[in-house]
Design a protein around this motif. Structure first.
Motif, PDB file in Angstrom:
ATOM      1  N   TYR A   7       0.848  -1.188   0.000  1.00  0.00           N
ATOM      2  CA  TYR A   7       0.000   0.000   0.000  1.00  0.00           C
ATOM      3  C   TYR A   7       0.887   1.243   0.000  1.00  0.00           C
ATOM      4  CZ  TYR A   7      -3.224  -3.520   1.734  1.00  0.00           C
ATOM      5  OH  TYR A   7      -3.972  -4.653   1.901  1.00  0.00           O
ATOM      6  N   GLY A  34     -10.378  -3.833  -3.053  1.00  0.00           N
ATOM      7  CA  GLY A  34      -9.027  -3.489  -2.610  1.00  0.00           C
ATOM      8  C   GLY A  34      -8.002  -4.526  -3.027  1.00  0.00           C
ATOM      9  N   LYS A  39      -4.986  -1.918  -3.130  1.00  0.00           N
ATOM     10  CA  LYS A  39      -5.081  -0.838  -2.136  1.00  0.00           C
ATOM     11  C   LYS A  39      -5.810  -1.353  -0.911  1.00  0.00           C
ATOM     12  CE  LYS A  39      -3.426   2.556  -4.621  1.00  0.00           C
ATOM     13  NZ  LYS A  39      -2.272   3.331  -4.243  1.00  0.00           N
ATOM     14  N   HIS A  40      -5.665  -0.626   0.181  1.00  0.00           N
ATOM     15  CA  HIS A  40      -6.352  -0.969   1.417  1.00  0.00           C
ATOM     16  C   HIS A  40      -7.842  -0.695   1.256  1.00  0.00           C
ATOM     17  CE1 HIS A  40      -7.319  -0.975   5.716  1.00  0.00           C
ATOM     18  NE2 HIS A  40      -6.229  -1.727   5.823  1.00  0.00           N
ATOM     19  N   PRO A  41      -8.709  -1.532   1.850  1.00  0.00           N
ATOM     20  CA  PRO A  41     -10.160  -1.314   1.723  1.00  0.00           C
ATOM     21  C   PRO A  41     -10.615   0.058   2.216  1.00  0.00           C
ATOM     22  CG  PRO A  41      -9.725  -3.480   2.621  1.00  0.00           C
ATOM     23  CD  PRO A  41      -8.405  -2.774   2.543  1.00  0.00           C
ATOM     24  N   ILE A  44     -10.383   2.522  -0.558  1.00  0.00           N
ATOM     25  CA  ILE A  44     -11.483   2.358  -1.506  1.00  0.00           C
ATOM     26  C   ILE A  44     -12.747   3.028  -0.972  1.00  0.00           C
ATOM     27  CG2 ILE A  44     -12.889   0.693  -2.773  1.00  0.00           C
ATOM     28  CD1 ILE A  44      -9.888   0.721  -3.535  1.00  0.00           C
TER      29      ILE A  44
END
Length: 77
Positions: A7, A34, A39-41, A44
């Motif tokens: 990330y 994600g 990417k990290h949730p 998002i």
């Protein structure tokens, strides 16, 4: 610090945003999207909340009622 941080970038690219939109249209969760985008949730969900739009309501000023409002015990909220 390790270089394995997946990330690492702060912003989403246009292609990542398109993947987010497609995931939302497919009914996927933020965690699933994600993983697809890398990417990290939380990133998002923040992106979705930041850029979401709502459909305009019709001129009708009546509030929209729940489909089960007749059976509901909670009234006038």
């Amino acid at each position: 610090m390790s270089d394995d941080n997946k990330y690492d970038q702060k912003h989403l690219t246009t292609s990542q945003r398109i993947k987010v939109e497609k995931g939302l249209n497919d009914g996927k969760s933020f965690a699933e999207i994600g993983r697809i985008v890398g990417k990290h949730p939380t990133t998002i969900s923040k992106e979705v909340k930041k850029y979401r739009t709502f459909q305009p309501r019709e001129k009708n000023d009546d509030p929209q009622r729940c489909a089960l409002y007749k059976e509901c015990s909670l009234r006038f909220l």
